[in-house]
Design an enzyme around this catalytic site. Structure first.
Site, PDB file in Angstrom:
ATOM      1  N   SER A 199       5.722  -0.719  -5.665  1.00 18.89           N
ATOM      2  CA  SER A 199       4.836  -1.179  -6.750  1.00 18.89           C
ATOM      3  C   SER A 199       3.633  -0.256  -6.909  1.00 18.89           C
ATOM      4  O   SER A 199       3.242   0.089  -8.027  1.00 18.89           O
ATOM      5  CB  SER A 199       4.332  -2.593  -6.451  1.00 18.89           C
ATOM      6  OG  SER A 199       5.391  -3.499  -6.507  1.00 18.89           O
TER       7      SER A 199
ATOM      8  N   ARG B  15       2.655   2.290 -10.083  1.00 18.31           N
ATOM      9  CA  ARG B  15       1.361   2.181 -10.765  1.00 18.31           C
ATOM     10  C   ARG B  15       0.596   3.498 -10.719  1.00 18.31           C
ATOM     11  O   ARG B  15       0.012   3.917 -11.721  1.00 18.31           O
ATOM     12  CB  ARG B  15       0.558   1.030 -10.162  1.00 18.31           C
ATOM     13  CG  ARG B  15       1.100  -0.330 -10.649  1.00 18.31           C
ATOM     14  CD  ARG B  15       0.654  -1.452  -9.751  1.00 18.31           C
ATOM     15  NE  ARG B  15       1.081  -2.754 -10.239  1.00 18.31           N
ATOM     16  CZ  ARG B  15       2.346  -3.238 -10.168  1.00 18.31           C
ATOM     17  NH1 ARG B  15       3.310  -2.489  -9.672  1.00 18.31           N
ATOM     18  NH2 ARG B  15       2.633  -4.454 -10.613  1.00 18.31           N
TER      19      ARG B  15
ATOM     20  N   ASP C 292      10.574 -10.818  -3.645  1.00 19.01           N
ATOM     21  CA  ASP C 292      11.717  -9.953  -3.321  1.00 19.01           C
ATOM     22  C   ASP C 292      12.280 -10.235  -1.929  1.00 19.01           C
ATOM     23  O   ASP C 292      13.365  -9.756  -1.586  1.00 19.01           O
ATOM     24  CB  ASP C 292      11.312  -8.477  -3.434  1.00 19.01           C
ATOM     25  CG  ASP C 292      11.024  -8.086  -4.884  1.00 19.01           C
ATOM     26  OD1 ASP C 292      11.630  -8.683  -5.795  1.00 19.01           O
ATOM     27  OD2 ASP C 292      10.185  -7.200  -5.104  1.00 19.01           O
TER      28      ASP C 292
END
Ligand code: S3P
Length: 425
Positions: free
Chosen positions: A22, A26, A310
């Site tokens: 993640s 980003r 997840d």
């Protein structure tokens, strides 16, 4: 097809996991809105994050260095219109955050993906972007490909129906280049990397409970080291928690509390989880030691789910080894991940001999059961492939896995590390 046999000897190991997926996405995507040179050390170099690199390159971002340790990106003075459609492959983060970024581009951005991504819901970003005045075309029902005509758009207030960091981040990114602020209200807190990174890059962003407001403005590029991915570390933590004679330390792992729900549940289930925090910047990280063995069933639901979304399938696997009934509910988002993870997890665990009942929003698991081998299929989903390999460490006979190459999405070295850790004999 790969074959795995049980790990029969004690394990005591330290594992380094790749950079957080993640945060890597980003870092790459935000470079397109930032002045200066963005430097990511220990970035995740995998199929998913390469899709984000392709996207920003298509918009004119220069990739200066792309080595295993360092990624250096610098945007042009003005983002360019991508001349060809951009392949987001299997990456929901590239497509959803990319749609918010495309709102800033004067011109048309076309994003498409593989069969799995083309089945995943995109209306959740398409509709709010349209409400901001961005023209977005999608396949009927709100599916990819998406064609986004960017340029000028307004802000607005959006109340999300699901706690999704991808949707929140897409709208916040669009807010950075809108004419007025964007406020996003979530039903529960999802991972907050976007908020932290925008603030660290000099953006104006405020939080008030479950509401986040971003004010239009530009960002300053920055350099940071990406801590290890707790979602990848979770597979090693689960291996440790399956047997009393195992202890694994995951080194230099992201400790952001919006990502560590799984490790809290491990402790509730009876594993010993020891946190050794090292630093808070730009995100908290440290080393975590997990030693087995889980023994208590749990109920996992509500606001805890987004903080471990997840990793929820791994809880179902661990529950097969605990005496009693584990209930996981409120996890219907798992049905629209890279695969229908409620169905695929249920199918894999049942074929290994577990007592698992699928529910629309989770599972009910009765334990304990001794797992045995079988032939299972990851169905193109990286996390399902790794879950099967974790289960195999305690199965009585070999587990054969189809579709193992899916690990290239988030953890290309997973099987090499797995075999290096597997005790001989
Ligand atoms: C992600 C958010 C989660 C997660 C995905 C990565 C992100 O998806 O499942 O692997 O980087 O924002 P949702 O936000 O759709 O739940």
């Amino acid at each position: 097809m790969l074959e795995f046999t049980a790990w029969k000897k004690p394990v005591k190991a330290r594992v380094a996991v790749p950079g957080d997926k993640s945060l890597t996405h980003r870092g790459i995507l935000f470079s397109a809105l930032a002045e200066g040179e963005m430097i990511l050390e220990h970035w995740l170099d995998a199929a998913d994050t390469r899709a984000s690199v392709r996207l920003v390159q298509a918009l004119g971002v220069e990739v200066r260095e792309l080595s295993p340790e360092r990624l250096v990106l610098e945007r042009p003075r003005r983002l360019q219109e991508a001349v060809t459609p951009i392949d987001a492959a299997n990456s929901g983060t590239t497509m959803r955050l990319g749609a918010g970024l495309a709102a800033a581009v004067h011109g048309l951005t076309v994003l498409y993906g593989d069969a799995s991504l083309s089945r995943r819901p995109m209306a959740r970003v398409v509709e709010p972007l349209r409400a901001m005045g961005v023209q977005v075309l999608a396949r009927e029902g709100g599916f990819a490909p998406l064609a986004i005509q960017g340029g000028r758009h307004q802000g607005g207030q959006f109340t999300l129906a699901v706690a999704s960091a991808q949707v929140k981040s897409s709208l916040l990114l669009a807010g950075l280049t809108a004419e007025d602020p964007v406020r996003v209200i979530e039903p529960a807190l999802s991972r907050d990397h976007t908020e932290r990174l925008i603030a660290a890059m000099g953006g104006n962003i405020t939080r008030d409970g479950l509401a986040v407001t971003v004010y239009p403005g530009s960002l300053h590029a920055m350099a940071f080291r990406v801590p290890g991915d707790p979602s990848s570390g979770a597979f090693w933590a689960a291996i440790a928690a399956l047997d009393a004679d195992r202890a694994v330390t995951v080194e230099s792992m992201l400790f952001n509390p919006t990502r560590t729900g799984f490790y809290r549940v491990l402790a509730q289930m009876g594993a010993s989880v020891h946190w050794d925090a090292v630093s808070e910047l730009p995100e908290p990280w440290g080393h975590v030691e997990v030693r087995g063995r889980v023994c208590r069933p749990v109920v996992v639901e509500g606001a805890d789910i987004p903080q471990m979304i997840d990793e929820v399938p791994l809880v179902a696997l661990l529950a097969t080894q605990c005496e009693g009934t584990t209930v996981i509910r409120g996890a219907e988002e798992l049905r629209v991940k890279e695969s229908d993870r409620i169905q695929v997890t249920g199918q894999i665990l049942r074929s290994l001999g577990a007592q698992v009942e699928d529910r629309p929003d989770g599972w009910v698991i009765e334990g304990p059961t001794r797992l045995h081998g079988a032939e299972v299929d990851a169905r193109g989903d990286h996390r399902m492939a790794m879950l099967a390999a974790v289960a195999a460490t305690v199965a009585e006979s070999p587990v054969r896995l189809r579709g193992e190459d899916a690990v290239r999405i988030s953890y290309p070295d997973f099987f090499a590390q797995y075999h290096a850790l597997q005790p001989e004999g």
